[in-house]
Design an enzyme around this catalytic site. Structure first.
Site, PDB file in Angstrom:
ATOM      1  N   ASP A 284       0.828  -1.208   0.000  1.00 27.19           N
ATOM      2  CA  ASP A 284       0.000   0.000   0.000  1.00 27.19           C
ATOM      3  C   ASP A 284       0.868   1.265   0.000  1.00 27.19           C
ATOM      4  O   ASP A 284       1.659   1.486   0.909  1.00 27.19           O
ATOM      5  CB  ASP A 284      -0.890  -0.065   1.258  1.00 27.19           C
ATOM      6  CG  ASP A 284      -1.981   0.984   1.264  1.00 27.19           C
ATOM      7  OD1 ASP A 284      -1.940   1.901   0.424  1.00 27.19           O
ATOM      8  OD2 ASP A 284      -2.867   0.897   2.129  1.00 27.19           O
ATOM      9  N   ASP A 344     -10.585   4.241  -1.333  1.00 24.70           N
ATOM     10  CA  ASP A 344     -11.190   3.257  -0.426  1.00 24.70           C
ATOM     11  C   ASP A 344     -12.711   3.204  -0.550  1.00 24.70           C
ATOM     12  O   ASP A 344     -13.388   4.239  -0.549  1.00 24.70           O
ATOM     13  CB  ASP A 344     -10.833   3.599   1.026  1.00 24.70           C
ATOM     14  CG  ASP A 344      -9.354   3.385   1.304  1.00 24.70           C
ATOM     15  OD1 ASP A 344      -8.597   3.101   0.358  1.00 24.70           O
ATOM     16  OD2 ASP A 344      -8.960   3.500   2.477  1.00 24.70           O
TER      17      ASP A 344
END
Ligand code: GLA
Length: 525
Positions: A284, A344
């Site tokens: 990430d 997200d």
């Protein structure tokens, strides 16, 4: 010499009484044996404060400062992709400590790129009220960013040969976020066996951010925090259940949540993960933005792609950089088995639909072993209706997306379990052809009556057809197979949620679909 503020005139503080110059650290206990440290490296000239602020995944240059009778105000700015993030703090000296209150900032506007669903991660965290930090003087250099690594020349990372169909499993983030523990992960593994999810194909049990320590050991090895006392033992447990264990790290010096990332330790961490028995890595971007621009993403992801291959252990490689820099064009070349295409997801219809229905533009890039990832499932987390969750599951399966459940598998309803384990729908997701659906037809665009039909070619000439009703009222939708260039003559057509064959007349099928619901069909065997 540090002294208290003494305003000489109302609203003004004379610099003769204070000097904030120096390195300040605020350490907040994360209740897992680690501390989240924020560094304020300040330089004061008269009334002007300059310097830097380092906190979790962010590194700001101080671009504004001012004073009033209550103390001072500093604003940090940081370039991040196409946006500039700003963070303001109100500060005051109390004795020898500096009290700094983070002020809520509006979330930066999403950069309009690629699939247009590329908002940066964790913007929601930025809008939550944050507690005041209490900083103390720290030695010079503590908390400084590591020196930049030399980026390798680009090359094509050899295909690892795994994840020929999209990965399936569970991930801790959507439900547990920073609270996930070793015991939770074991309990999810147990649940996946007892509730039939493993047998339906969900095999990866993935730990997301917040498993890490806040510093490496004396040999530079990555460490876990007290929530995860023994990673190898956890992997052994998960493997003993016939499941696989996934983990999370960052190409930057810290993760999104501010724990250690793999920057400069990529090969060492890949080796550690392999030794622990890790089978999946989500990598990430977050912390890398402190040192690198988006243009460096391919090289930094390539380093870990090579490092994972070098371990000799099959490890699924999942890229997470929110779909920036058109990752779908280079994700496979750096060894990625999947790459996030968006910011997200949230457990709302709007978030899920905004992400899912925008994915057609990246469809050409999905292929066996290398898939677009529109983020993890929210099914069962409570923010959507059952019809909306059926749409979520159907759409993700049409998209050949990884199916990573994100709910609490111990307490879910039978209805949620039935949605997650619909074998006919999963079979579409896992189709060996590995092609992603595209939008074939859309009703005249009106927000209240929006219907869309998506089609996905499957192995052996079969097709998946999904009709979605995005409107606010239930609607009769006519599926005209001729318009979709799909021949239904002599082939079975099956409704994958009703679990029965449907009757097609004149190559058409008309069905009523509830608001935000779906009808998903398989044409052919
Ligand atoms: C980013 C990712 C999320 C999750 C969090 C963890 O926001 O996009 O999926 O991994 O970081 O901090």
């Amino acid at each position: 010499m540090v002294a208290t503020f003494v305003p000489s005139r109302p609203g003004v503080v004379t610099e003769t009484h204070i000097n904030l110059t120096g390195n300040w650290v605020a350490a907040v206990s994360m209740n897992d044996g680690t501390f989240r440290r924020s560094y304020f490296n300040l330089l004061q000239h008269g009334d002007t404060i300059t310097g830097t602020i380092r906190t979790t995944q962010f590194f700001y240059d101080i671009v504004e400062s001012s004073w009033d009778s209550a103390g001072f105000r500093i604003v940090g700015a940081m370039k991040d992709g196409a946006t500039v993030r700003r963070q303001e703090f109100r500060g005051r000296l109390v004795g020898d400590s500096l009290h700094l209150l983070p002020i809520r900032q509006p979330a930066p506007a999403a950069p309009a790129a690629g699939a247009r669903a590329t908002t940066a991660a964790n913007t929601s965290a930025a809008s939550r009220p944050q507690p005041e930090l209490v900083a103390h003087r720290a030695p010079r250099g503590e908390g400084a960013l590591p020196s930049k690594i030399t980026l390798p020349a680009r090359h094509t990372v050899r295909d690892n040969g795994i994840a020929r169909t999209p990965a399936m499993g569970w991930n801790s983030w959507n439900k547990f976020a920073g609270r996930v523990t070793d015991a939770d992960v074991r309990a999810m593994a147990d649940a996946m066996v007892s509730n039939g999810m493993r047998d339906a194909g969900y095999v990866y049990v993935n730990i997301d951010d917040t498993w890490e320590g806040d510093k490496r050991d004396s040999l530079g090895n990555i460490t876990s925090n007290s929530k995860f006392p023994d990673m190898k033992a956890l992997a052994d447990y998960v493997h003993s259940k016939g499941l696989k264990l996934g983990i999370y790290s960052s190409p930057g010096p810290t993760t999104c949540a501010g724990y250690i990332g793999s920057y400069g330790h990529e090969a060492q961490d890949a080796k550690t993960f392999a030794e622990w028995g890790i089978d999946y890595l989500k990598y990430d971007w977050c912390g890398a933005r402190m040192l690198h621009r988006d243009e460096d993403m391919p090289a930094l992801y390539q380093i870990m792609g090579d490092a994972l291959l070098a371990t000799g252990r099959p490890i699924v490689y999942s890229l997470c950089q929110y779909g920036r820099l058109d990752v779908w064009k280079w994700g496979a070349d750096v060894g990625g088995n999947s790459w996030r295409t968006t910011g997200d997801i949230k457990d709302t219809w709007e978030s899920m639909a905004n992400i899912g229905f925008r994915q057609d533009v990246v469809a050409p890039y999905a292929k066996p072993g290398h898939f677009n990832d529109p983020d993890m499932l929210e099914i069962g987390n409570g923010g959507m209706t059952a019809d909306e969750y059926r749409t979520h599951m159907s759409l993700w399966s049409m998209l050949a997306a990884p199916l990573l459940a994100g709910n609490d598998l111990r307490t879910m309803s039978l209805e949620t379990l039935a949605i997650l384990t619909n074998k006919d729908v999963i079979r579409v997701d896992q189709d060996p052809l590995g092609k992603q659906a595209t939008r074939a037809l859309v009703s005249p665009d009106s927000a209240s009556v929006r219907q869309e039909i998506w089609t996905r070619p499957l192995a052996n000439g079969a097709w998946a057809v999904a009709a979605f009703n995005r409107g606010l009222d239930s609607a009769a939708v006519e599926i005209d197979f001729a318009a979709l260039h799909i021949n239904t003559r002599g082939v079975p057509v099956r409704d994958l949620w009703a679990h029965r064959r449907v009757r097609v007349q004149d190559n058409k099928y008309t069905v009523t679909i509830p608001s935000h619901g779906v009808v998903m069909l398989r044409v052919g065997r």
